[in-house]
Motif scaffolding. Structure first.
Motif, PDB file in Angstrom:
ATOM      1  N   PRO A  69       0.840  -1.210   0.000  1.00 21.06           N
ATOM      2  CA  PRO A  69       0.000   0.000   0.000  1.00 21.06           C
ATOM      3  C   PRO A  69       0.870   1.253   0.000  1.00 21.06           C
ATOM      4  O   PRO A  69       1.938   1.277   0.608  1.00 21.06           O
ATOM      5  CB  PRO A  69      -0.787  -0.103   1.305  1.00 21.06           C
ATOM      6  N   GLU A  70       0.407   2.268  -0.717  1.00 21.43           N
ATOM      7  CA  GLU A  70       1.087   3.556  -0.761  1.00 21.43           C
ATOM      8  C   GLU A  70       0.102   4.624  -0.300  1.00 21.43           C
ATOM      9  O   GLU A  70      -1.062   4.630  -0.718  1.00 21.43           O
ATOM     10  CB  GLU A  70       1.576   3.853  -2.181  1.00 21.43           C
ATOM     11  N   GLU A  71       0.568   5.510   0.546  1.00 18.44           N
ATOM     12  CA  GLU A  71      -0.282   6.571   1.086  1.00 18.44           C
ATOM     13  C   GLU A  71      -0.653   7.545  -0.032  1.00 18.44           C
ATOM     14  O   GLU A  71       0.223   8.119  -0.687  1.00 18.44           O
ATOM     15  CB  GLU A  71       0.456   7.301   2.203  1.00 18.44           C
ATOM     16  N   PRO A  72      -1.958   7.749  -0.284  1.00 19.47           N
ATOM     17  CA  PRO A  72      -2.339   8.665  -1.359  1.00 19.47           C
ATOM     18  C   PRO A  72      -2.029  10.116  -1.009  1.00 19.47           C
ATOM     19  O   PRO A  72      -2.073  10.521   0.152  1.00 19.47           O
ATOM     20  CB  PRO A  72      -3.845   8.446  -1.507  1.00 19.47           C
ATOM     21  N   LEU A  73      -1.715  10.881  -2.040  1.00 19.02           N
ATOM     22  CA  LEU A  73      -1.586  12.325  -1.906  1.00 19.02           C
ATOM     23  C   LEU A  73      -2.995  12.916  -1.883  1.00 19.02           C
ATOM     24  O   LEU A  73      -3.961  12.232  -2.231  1.00 19.02           O
ATOM     25  CB  LEU A  73      -0.779  12.881  -3.079  1.00 19.02           C
ATOM     26  N   THR A  86      -0.330   8.826  -5.961  1.00 22.96           N
ATOM     27  CA  THR A  86       0.473   8.295  -4.859  1.00 22.96           C
ATOM     28  C   THR A  86       1.941   8.396  -5.252  1.00 22.96           C
ATOM     29  O   THR A  86       2.289   8.211  -6.420  1.00 22.96           O
ATOM     30  CB  THR A  86       0.149   6.812  -4.552  1.00 22.96           C
ATOM     31  N   PRO A  87       2.801   8.677  -4.272  1.00 18.58           N
ATOM     32  CA  PRO A  87       4.229   8.603  -4.551  1.00 18.58           C
ATOM     33  C   PRO A  87       4.696   7.167  -4.310  1.00 18.58           C
ATOM     34  O   PRO A  87       4.406   6.591  -3.263  1.00 18.58           O
ATOM     35  CB  PRO A  87       4.837   9.560  -3.519  1.00 18.58           C
ATOM     36  N   PRO A  88       5.362   6.526  -5.273  1.00 20.34           N
ATOM     37  CA  PRO A  88       5.851   5.170  -5.054  1.00 20.34           C
ATOM     38  C   PRO A  88       6.814   5.115  -3.871  1.00 20.34           C
ATOM     39  O   PRO A  88       7.561   6.059  -3.620  1.00 20.34           O
ATOM     40  CB  PRO A  88       6.572   4.822  -6.354  1.00 20.34           C
ATOM     41  N   ARG A  89       6.778   4.003  -3.164  1.00 14.39           N
ATOM     42  CA  ARG A  89       7.648   3.831  -1.999  1.00 14.39           C
ATOM     43  C   ARG A  89       9.120   3.975  -2.345  1.00 14.39           C
ATOM     44  O   ARG A  89       9.913   4.417  -1.537  1.00 14.39           O
ATOM     45  CB  ARG A  89       7.418   2.458  -1.363  1.00 14.39           C
ATOM     46  N   GLN A 113      -2.097   6.397 -15.069  1.00 14.31           N
ATOM     47  CA  GLN A 113      -0.660   6.518 -15.362  1.00 14.31           C
ATOM     48  C   GLN A 113       0.068   5.928 -14.156  1.00 14.31           C
ATOM     49  O   GLN A 113       0.381   6.620 -13.201  1.00 14.31           O
ATOM     50  CB  GLN A 113      -0.277   7.991 -15.558  1.00 14.31           C
ATOM     51  N   PRO A 114       0.295   4.594 -14.166  1.00 10.52           N
ATOM     52  CA  PRO A 114       0.861   3.963 -12.977  1.00 10.52           C
ATOM     53  C   PRO A 114       2.334   4.238 -12.747  1.00 10.52           C
ATOM     54  O   PRO A 114       2.819   4.019 -11.640  1.00 10.52           O
ATOM     55  CB  PRO A 114       0.614   2.475 -13.197  1.00 10.52           C
ATOM     56  N   GLU A 115       3.036   4.728 -13.751  1.00 12.71           N
ATOM     57  CA  GLU A 115       4.478   4.947 -13.590  1.00 12.71           C
ATOM     58  C   GLU A 115       4.916   6.192 -14.342  1.00 12.71           C
ATOM     59  O   GLU A 115       5.138   6.138 -15.546  1.00 12.71           O
ATOM     60  CB  GLU A 115       5.274   3.741 -14.111  1.00 12.71           C
ATOM     61  N   PHE A 116       5.012   7.314 -13.639  1.00 15.94           N
ATOM     62  CA  PHE A 116       5.697   8.469 -14.190  1.00 15.94           C
ATOM     63  C   PHE A 116       7.156   8.292 -13.822  1.00 15.94           C
ATOM     64  O   PHE A 116       7.478   8.003 -12.674  1.00 15.94           O
ATOM     65  CB  PHE A 116       5.213   9.783 -13.547  1.00 15.94           C
ATOM     66  N   GLN A 117       8.022   8.467 -14.745  1.00 14.47           N
ATOM     67  CA  GLN A 117       9.449   8.355 -14.465  1.00 14.47           C
ATOM     68  C   GLN A 117      10.067   9.741 -14.460  1.00 14.47           C
ATOM     69  O   GLN A 117       9.683  10.595 -15.262  1.00 14.47           O
ATOM     70  CB  GLN A 117      10.134   7.487 -15.512  1.00 14.47           C
ATOM     71  N   LYS A 118      11.012   9.944 -13.568  1.00 14.12           N
ATOM     72  CA  LYS A 118      11.749  11.199 -13.547  1.00 14.12           C
ATOM     73  C   LYS A 118      12.547  11.318 -14.834  1.00 14.12           C
ATOM     74  O   LYS A 118      13.122  10.328 -15.310  1.00 14.12           O
ATOM     75  CB  LYS A 118      12.695  11.247 -12.344  1.00 14.12           C
ATOM     76  N   PRO A 119      12.578  12.524 -15.415  1.00 14.13           N
ATOM     77  CA  PRO A 119      13.381  12.699 -16.630  1.00 14.13           C
ATOM     78  C   PRO A 119      14.854  12.428 -16.357  1.00 14.13           C
ATOM     79  O   PRO A 119      15.355  12.744 -15.292  1.00 14.13           O
ATOM     80  CB  PRO A 119      13.169  14.170 -17.014  1.00 14.13           C
ATOM     81  N   THR A 120      15.507  11.843 -17.325  1.00 12.82           N
ATOM     82  CA  THR A 120      16.950  11.579 -17.173  1.00 12.82           C
ATOM     83  C   THR A 120      17.711  12.644 -17.936  1.00 12.82           C
ATOM     84  O   THR A 120      17.293  13.097 -18.993  1.00 12.82           O
ATOM     85  CB  THR A 120      17.315  10.189 -17.716  1.00 12.82           C
TER      86      THR A 120
END
Length: 121
Positions: A69-73, A86-89, A113-120
């Motif tokens: 479980p991840e705490e929702p924003l 939610t922020p992934p753990r 959108q289950p996975e936003f990735q930080k820009p590299t």
């Protein structure tokens, strides 16, 4: 199909998702989405429609570890639409969903959108 708990508030969808994923319940996961929902998964692709979402989870769940479980924003709500996130753990980005209130008062995912990735770079 058995009667399953419905999301009575937008934040319930995250909890129900984790519970059903850990039960390996692909049908139950798909029922958290509207018929024509769009999920940005697998990474770099889109899965469109409840039937396709169910098929994706039928194939993926047997190979996935338990979900935590991840705490929702805080949820943003405007009428019958809401934005949940939610922020992934692991701190690897964010997850966000647009959800819509249904005629019976429950909520379902429209865009996921289950996975936003930080820009590299």
């Amino acid at each position: 199909m058995t009667e399953r708990e419905k999301a009575r508030k937008p934040e319930d969808l995250t909890r129900l998702f984790v519970e059903r994923a850990n039960d390996k319940d692909a049908e139950g996961l798909a029922l958290l989405y509207e018929e024509d929902a769009v999920m940005a998964y697998p990474p770099g692709q889109q899965t469109v429609g409840r039937a396709a979402i169910q098929k994706l989870w039928e194939e993926a769940l047997p190979h996935m570890p338990a979900f935590e479980p991840e705490e929702p924003l805080p949820t943003l709500i405007s009428g019958d639409l809401a934005l949940t996130s939610t922020p992934p753990r692991d701190g690897s980005g964010a997850r966000a969903q647009v959800v819509r209130r249904q005629p019976d008062g429950s909520w379902l995912r429209v865009l996921d959108q289950p996975e936003f990735q930080k820009p590299t770079g």
